[in-house]
Design a protein around this motif. Structure first.
Motif, mmCIF file in Angstrom:
data_model
loop_
_atom_site.group_PDB
_atom_site.id
_atom_site.type_symbol
_atom_site.label_atom_id
_atom_site.label_comp_id
_atom_site.label_asym_id
_atom_site.label_seq_id
_atom_site.Cartn_x
_atom_site.Cartn_y
_atom_site.Cartn_z
ATOM 1 N N HIS A 1 105.507 35.337 9.143
ATOM 2 C CA HIS A 1 106.719 35.848 9.786
ATOM 3 C C HIS A 1 106.419 36.029 11.264
ATOM 4 C CE1 HIS A 1 109.302 39.158 11.277
ATOM 5 N NE2 HIS A 1 110.229 38.562 10.560
ATOM 6 N N ILE A 2 107.161 35.331 12.126
ATOM 7 C CA ILE A 2 106.895 35.387 13.562
ATOM 8 C C ILE A 2 107.910 36.273 14.257
ATOM 9 C CG2 ILE A 2 105.707 33.169 13.659
ATOM 10 C CD1 ILE A 2 108.320 31.937 14.687
ATOM 11 N N ALA A 3 107.461 36.903 15.342
ATOM 12 C CA ALA A 3 108.313 37.807 16.113
ATOM 13 C C ALA A 3 108.427 37.295 17.541
ATOM 14 C CB ALA A 3 107.733 39.219 16.095
ATOM 15 N N ALA A 4 109.328 37.912 18.311
ATOM 16 C CA ALA A 4 109.568 37.455 19.673
ATOM 17 C C ALA A 4 108.476 37.896 20.641
ATOM 18 C CB ALA A 4 110.918 37.962 20.163
ATOM 19 N N GLY A 5 107.722 38.914 20.297
ATOM 20 C CA GLY A 5 106.690 39.399 21.208
ATOM 21 C C GLY A 5 105.594 40.114 20.451
ATOM 22 N N ASP A 6 104.605 40.594 21.195
ATOM 23 C CA ASP A 6 103.518 41.343 20.574
ATOM 24 C C ASP A 6 104.068 42.680 20.085
ATOM 25 O OD1 ASP A 6 101.697 39.357 21.160
ATOM 26 O OD2 ASP A 6 101.228 40.199 23.126
ATOM 27 N N ASP A 7 104.062 42.880 18.793
ATOM 28 C CA ASP A 7 104.641 44.073 18.188
ATOM 29 C C ASP A 7 103.512 44.932 17.640
ATOM 30 O OD1 ASP A 7 105.882 45.900 16.258
ATOM 31 O OD2 ASP A 7 107.676 44.662 16.501
ATOM 32 N N PRO A 8 103.449 46.207 18.010
ATOM 33 C CA PRO A 8 102.364 47.066 17.502
ATOM 34 C C PRO A 8 102.405 47.224 15.987
ATOM 35 C CG PRO A 8 104.050 48.372 18.612
ATOM 36 C CD PRO A 8 104.356 46.933 18.908
ATOM 37 N N ARG A 9 103.522 46.872 15.357
ATOM 38 C CA ARG A 9 103.623 46.981 13.901
ATOM 39 C C ARG A 9 103.211 45.693 13.193
ATOM 40 N NH1 ARG A 9 109.586 47.938 12.923
ATOM 41 N NH2 ARG A 9 109.642 46.257 14.466
ATOM 42 N N ALA A 10 102.678 44.750 13.937
ATOM 43 C CA ALA A 10 102.321 43.468 13.347
ATOM 44 C C ALA A 10 101.181 43.632 12.343
ATOM 45 C CB ALA A 10 101.918 42.486 14.438
ATOM 46 N N ILE A 11 101.241 42.823 11.285
ATOM 47 C CA ILE A 11 100.114 42.736 10.359
ATOM 48 C C ILE A 11 99.733 41.266 10.222
ATOM 49 C CG2 ILE A 11 100.544 44.868 9.095
ATOM 50 C CD1 ILE A 11 101.981 43.282 6.988
ATOM 51 N N PHE A 12 98.452 41.032 9.957
ATOM 52 C CA PHE A 12 97.875 39.699 10.050
ATOM 53 C C PHE A 12 96.756 39.589 9.016
ATOM 54 C CE2 PHE A 12 94.422 37.202 12.093
ATOM 55 C CZ PHE A 12 95.065 35.991 12.326
ATOM 56 N N PHE A 13 96.932 38.705 8.023
ATOM 57 C CA PHE A 13 95.975 38.596 6.917
ATOM 58 C C PHE A 13 95.566 39.999 6.425
ATOM 59 C CE2 PHE A 13 94.816 34.227 8.552
ATOM 60 C CZ PHE A 13 95.165 33.542 7.402
ATOM 61 N N PRO A 14 96.521 40.794 5.943
ATOM 62 C CA PRO A 14 96.201 42.187 5.597
ATOM 63 C C PRO A 14 95.225 42.298 4.435
ATOM 64 C CG PRO A 14 98.360 41.581 4.759
ATOM 65 C CD PRO A 14 97.913 40.449 5.633
ATOM 66 N N SER A 15 94.379 43.309 4.524
ATOM 67 C CA SER A 15 93.520 43.668 3.399
ATOM 68 C C SER A 15 94.254 44.698 2.555
ATOM 69 C CB SER A 15 92.187 44.226 3.908
ATOM 70 O OG SER A 15 92.418 45.287 4.814
ATOM 71 N N ARG A 16 93.657 45.128 1.469
ATOM 72 C CA ARG A 16 94.372 46.005 0.533
ATOM 73 C C ARG A 16 94.786 47.325 1.177
ATOM 74 N NH1 ARG A 16 90.610 44.760 -4.778
ATOM 75 N NH2 ARG A 16 91.701 42.856 -5.414
ATOM 76 N N GLU A 17 93.936 47.851 2.074
ATOM 77 C CA GLU A 17 94.291 49.138 2.688
ATOM 78 C C GLU A 17 95.448 48.996 3.670
ATOM 79 O OE1 GLU A 17 90.611 47.593 4.979
ATOM 80 O OE2 GLU A 17 91.350 47.659 2.911
ATOM 81 N N GLU A 18 95.787 47.778 4.067
ATOM 82 C CA GLU A 18 96.926 47.551 4.952
ATOM 83 C C GLU A 18 98.198 47.209 4.184
ATOM 84 O OE1 GLU A 18 95.477 45.292 8.792
ATOM 85 O OE2 GLU A 18 94.408 44.519 7.046
ATOM 86 N N ALA A 19 98.118 47.141 2.867
ATOM 87 C CA ALA A 19 99.250 46.671 2.063
ATOM 88 C C ALA A 19 100.399 47.677 2.029
ATOM 89 C CB ALA A 19 98.798 46.371 0.642
ATOM 90 N N ASP A 20 100.104 48.949 2.209
ATOM 91 C CA ASP A 20 101.146 49.976 2.153
ATOM 92 C C ASP A 20 101.870 50.031 3.493
ATOM 93 O OD1 ASP A 20 102.738 52.005 1.288
ATOM 94 O OD2 ASP A 20 101.262 53.580 1.671
ATOM 95 N N TYR A 21 102.663 49.001 3.761
ATOM 96 C CA TYR A 21 103.334 48.855 5.053
ATOM 97 C C TYR A 21 104.765 49.335 4.896
ATOM 98 C CZ TYR A 21 104.435 46.694 9.561
ATOM 99 O OH TYR A 21 104.794 46.475 10.863
ATOM 100 N N PRO A 22 105.233 50.233 5.760
ATOM 101 C CA PRO A 22 106.562 50.842 5.575
ATOM 102 C C PRO A 22 107.711 49.921 5.977
ATOM 103 C CG PRO A 22 105.556 51.673 7.579
ATOM 104 C CD PRO A 22 104.529 50.797 6.921
ATOM 105 N N ASN A 23 107.795 48.780 5.337
ATOM 106 C CA ASN A 23 108.859 47.830 5.630
ATOM 107 C C ASN A 23 109.097 47.000 4.381
ATOM 108 O OD1 ASN A 23 109.708 44.941 6.446
ATOM 109 N ND2 ASN A 23 110.206 46.142 8.267
ATOM 110 N N ARG A 24 110.333 46.977 3.898
ATOM 111 C CA ARG A 24 110.632 46.286 2.651
ATOM 112 C C ARG A 24 110.299 44.802 2.725
ATOM 113 N NH1 ARG A 24 113.976 42.754 1.138
ATOM 114 N NH2 ARG A 24 115.087 42.811 3.128
#
Length: 285
Positions: free
Chosen positions: A204-227
């Motif tokens: 999923h690409i965005a228009a700019g560098d977003d601090p909420r970006a995730i990239f090849f997440p590991s398991r501890e990053e899976a709980d992301y507050p976005n449906r």
């Protein structure tokens, strides 16, 4: 599993799905200039195709190490090959033999005195940018499923490294709901050769560098507050160990596997990294 090298007797396949919906007209920064998402994705895709051809090139010419498909999805339910020629899935030698236009791209580079200059770089353009209409991602995944199913069913591919499917998008599917998308993704990931299951990487690409970006997440990053980020996580493959070194090099040595093959709010640079990691990390002989 996932240990088979790529050879002429054990080729693999790369299937790229590219969102060509109207929102891809949105602009982002890419290689020092402002351009549309559609133009950036087309340029990045063409660079990848060129790289795959060059990686398959030997003294005796281009060897058939890969089968490649690039499908665009846009309009209402339109999914079609973006590559010229017959059929959606081309061998890398067929791709290299195509007569395609040459694009000339202006790229910023740093001068010895610290100044910035523009350099024009010519390169083949197999894929042209598209941005119109809706996002029939469900139909695109069905097409990818059918292509991958036919590929793994061929006896000559039975022991090969399995196909890798990349889905590049900037939005949500307009032709199916979340459960249908999960089901289609599961059908793709259930396909396999003797060497492993088909890999599905959602970007999923965005228009700019977003601090909420995730990239090849590991398991501890899976709980992301976005449906939608959670949906893409569910739809994507866990990356095999063969990719872990390249992913940790991109994310940092503190990143711990297993990693999921997805991104959310990725930049153009992260899109390049994900395509490169997913396509060139496999050993070629």
């Amino acid at each position: 599993m996932y240990t088979q090298s790529i050879t002429r007797n054990h080729r693999t396949a790369f299937i790229l799905l590219i969102d060509g919906s109207g929102s891809m007209t949105e602009e982002l920064r890419f290689r020092g200039r402002t351009t549309s998402k559609a133009e950036a994705v087309a340029a990045i895709t063409n660079d990848l195709l060129f790289e795959l051809i060059e990686r398959a090139r030997r003294d005796d010419g281009v060897r058939d190490y890969y089968d490649i498909a690039v499908l665009g999805y846009s309009g209402n339910d339109e999914v079609k090959s973006l590559l010229p020629g017959r059929g959606a899935l081309l061998s890398v030698t067929q791709l290299a033999a195509l007569d395609v236009p040459v694009r000339r791209e202006l790229v910023e580079h740093l001068l010895p005195d610290g100044g910035i200059a523009l350099r024009e770089i010519p390169s083949p353009a197999w894929v042209a940018p598209r941005a119109a209409g809706q996002t029939p991602m469900g139909e695109a995944l069905r097409r990818a499923r059918d292509l991958a199913a036919a590929w793994v069913a061929r006896p000559e591919n039975g022991g090969s490294f399995p196909p890798v499917v990349f889905n590049i998008t900037d939005g949500e599917a307009t032709d199916c709901d979340d459960d249908e998308l999960r089901a289609l993704a599961g059908q793709i990931r259930s396909l396999h050769t003797a060497d492993g299951h088909v890999l599905l990487i959602n970007i999923h690409i965005a228009a700019g560098d977003d601090p909420r970006a995730i990239f090849f997440p590991s398991r501890e990053e899976a709980d992301y507050p976005n449906r939608y980020a959670a949906l893409l996580y569910d739809c994507s493959s866990e990356m095999p160990a063969i990719f872990e070194e390249a992913i940790r090099e991109a994310k940092g040595p503190a990143a711990l596997p297993p990693f999921r093959g997805m991104s959310y709010n990725a930049s153009a640079a992260e899109l390049v990294a994900m395509l490169n990691i997913g396509s060139v990390s496999v050993k070629t002989e």
